[in-house]
Design a protein around this motif. Sequence first.
Motif, PDB file in Angstrom:
ATOM      1  N   UNK A 134       0.833  -1.206   0.000  1.00  0.00           N
ATOM      2  CA  UNK A 134       0.000   0.000   0.000  1.00  0.00           C
ATOM      3  C   UNK A 134       0.863   1.250   0.000  1.00  0.00           C
ATOM      4  N   UNK A 135       0.585   2.142  -0.950  1.00  0.00           N
ATOM      5  CA  UNK A 135       1.273   3.424  -1.002  1.00  0.00           C
ATOM      6  C   UNK A 135       2.690   3.377  -1.502  1.00  0.00           C
ATOM      7  N   UNK A 136       3.161   2.189  -1.920  1.00  0.00           N
ATOM      8  CA  UNK A 136       4.553   2.051  -2.361  1.00  0.00           C
ATOM      9  C   UNK A 136       4.687   2.513  -3.807  1.00  0.00           C
ATOM     10  N   UNK A 137       5.691   3.321  -4.047  1.00  0.00           N
ATOM     11  CA  UNK A 137       6.054   3.727  -5.409  1.00  0.00           C
ATOM     12  C   UNK A 137       7.469   3.235  -5.653  1.00  0.00           C
ATOM     13  N   UNK A 138       7.580   2.042  -6.243  1.00  0.00           N
ATOM     14  CA  UNK A 138       8.888   1.426  -6.414  1.00  0.00           C
ATOM     15  C   UNK A 138       9.002   0.210  -5.527  1.00  0.00           C
ATOM     16  N   UNK A 139       9.968   0.221  -4.624  1.00  0.00           N
ATOM     17  CA  UNK A 139      10.258  -0.969  -3.828  1.00  0.00           C
ATOM     18  C   UNK A 139      10.078  -0.711  -2.344  1.00  0.00           C
ATOM     19  N   UNK A 490       1.241   2.619  -5.992  1.00  0.00           N
ATOM     20  CA  UNK A 490       1.360   3.750  -6.916  1.00  0.00           C
ATOM     21  C   UNK A 490       1.859   3.206  -8.254  1.00  0.00           C
ATOM     22  N   UNK A 491       1.116   3.389  -9.351  1.00  0.00           N
ATOM     23  CA  UNK A 491       1.552   2.835 -10.640  1.00  0.00           C
ATOM     24  C   UNK A 491       2.779   3.569 -11.177  1.00  0.00           C
ATOM     25  N   UNK A 492       3.845   2.817 -11.413  1.00  0.00           N
ATOM     26  CA  UNK A 492       5.072   3.366 -11.989  1.00  0.00           C
ATOM     27  C   UNK A 492       5.881   2.203 -12.529  1.00  0.00           C
ATOM     28  N   UNK A 493       6.877   2.517 -13.355  1.00  0.00           N
ATOM     29  CA  UNK A 493       7.739   1.458 -13.865  1.00  0.00           C
ATOM     30  C   UNK A 493       8.493   0.790 -12.724  1.00  0.00           C
TER      31      UNK A 493
END
Length: 543
Positions: A134-139, A490-493
């Motif tokens: 939850x709420x993670x953008x990346x690792x 969080x959607x990101x590469x």
Amino acid sequence: MYSVLMFCVSVLVAAGYDPAPNPDSVVSVGKARFTILTSHIIRMEWGGIVDSATFAFINRNLPTPPYNISTDGGWTTITTSAIQVRYLPDQFTFNNKNLEVSIQLNGNTVVWQPTPGANATLNGNLLGTVRTLDGVNGSVDLNCYEQPRADLHCQLGLVSSNGYVVIDDSGHPQFDGADWPWVVNQTFPPPDSATCAQIDPLNRLDCGFPGISFIDCFGKGCCFELSGNGIPQCFYGPASYQDLYFFGHGHDYKLALKEFTMIAGPIPLPPRYAFGIYYSRYWAYNDIDEMNIVEDYEQRGIPLDTLVTDMDWHITFYKEADKGQKDQAGQTIGWTGFTWDQHLFPNPKGFLDWCKSKNLKNTLNLHPASGIQPWEEMYPEMAEAMGIDPKTQRYVPFDPTDFKFVVNWFLIALKAREDEGIDFWWLDWQQGESWISIPLVNPTFWLNHIFYTNPYHWSTTNPAKRPHLLHRWGGLGNHRYQVGFSGDVVPSWGSLDFQVYFTLKATNVGYGYWSHDLGGHTQPSPPELYTEVGAVGGIFANV
């Protein structure tokens, strides 16, 4: 009402599990007890005996493997084909002066001893998993010694490049022997503060990962203090109960996981539809909207297996919530609900019957923290069942370890929805992990257990109706309750890259089935990212 339970065969008994060890596998030396579970796994207890099932380990009665015992100079040596344990009995918990365990790895002798200081059990560990992204953008850090958030229930893996793993099950929650296994409020008395203060900080043995609460630490019977940087430190007292499992499988990682399931229960195969295509969006759809979506899939020739309806299926109070209004439980009003919103779903049974005519499975989102509020359709019956006068309009508090509450909740509130056509539940617990007063029992694990073993919903005789749920990881032993839901990422590469790594690492604790948010919940995904996420998801597959 409780007589319904008579048809439910015990989860443990039905599987032939026995948490008490095979007497032929037990070696007692002074205050220590060693159980040779397999040639590669030895349980080591000190200062007490626990023969009941714990959340992690439910079966210790295995065929006794060949082993030898010898004594020399006060030391007792236990040898199997894979492990050698040397123990010198004294009046102190296991430490680097009285315990030594060794294995052979690539022609070399590898030795483990209880060692003071952080990272004592890391030693090449190939890592495991955490509760949520939850709420993670990346690792997110999967090294539990570097992960300060105790609410993530970080668990190291069961395999290691160093050839061994030590699992500390000391003081962890226990099941009773009931037909429907229930948690026992069992704690171990903590040592007095004066005794704890006498232990040199350089000689402290970790009794929990950083971030552990003092309640959980004391519940394990260990010492507790805040370190200089404010991070809690939990460590063994000189006479604390210890319960360690030594896994000495070398680099045979498959065998390590296989033997783990022998003592911790198998990894269940989810039903076939769980591997299909889900449609889920946080949106206030009505029945016509969702029927149109299903027909859009049909017209485009895209298969669809499960229709997920988020929280707007039930009564909500967005205007009041926007003004900060709370319900009687102190939660945001309308976040919890068990009654259909008749404005959006005027005929729920008819809608679900239509879905079944399309061979669809249905699931609903649950945020159960507020219990049963007075506006719920089942409130009068639920209140009376819990000894509350409905005329008072006092809500029924949510208490998932209260057997009476759970039975009434399942039969009165949830079974009505299941009888209408809800196939399984998407548990979306987000209210914190400290709601349960029993030490080391967190709501995530416990909700997974009671929902997955719910005798009023799942068939114990019909293999075609295998249990299934969507929820987060709750700690070691959660592999028995599939499937994982990684939360609002969080959607990101970077997130996409990590989700692949994250899923693979979770298999190191037997939790390999995860449902990831493929479209992006917290914000829209760029088109290129959305396309790639769909491809990684197995051509739109959810799990």
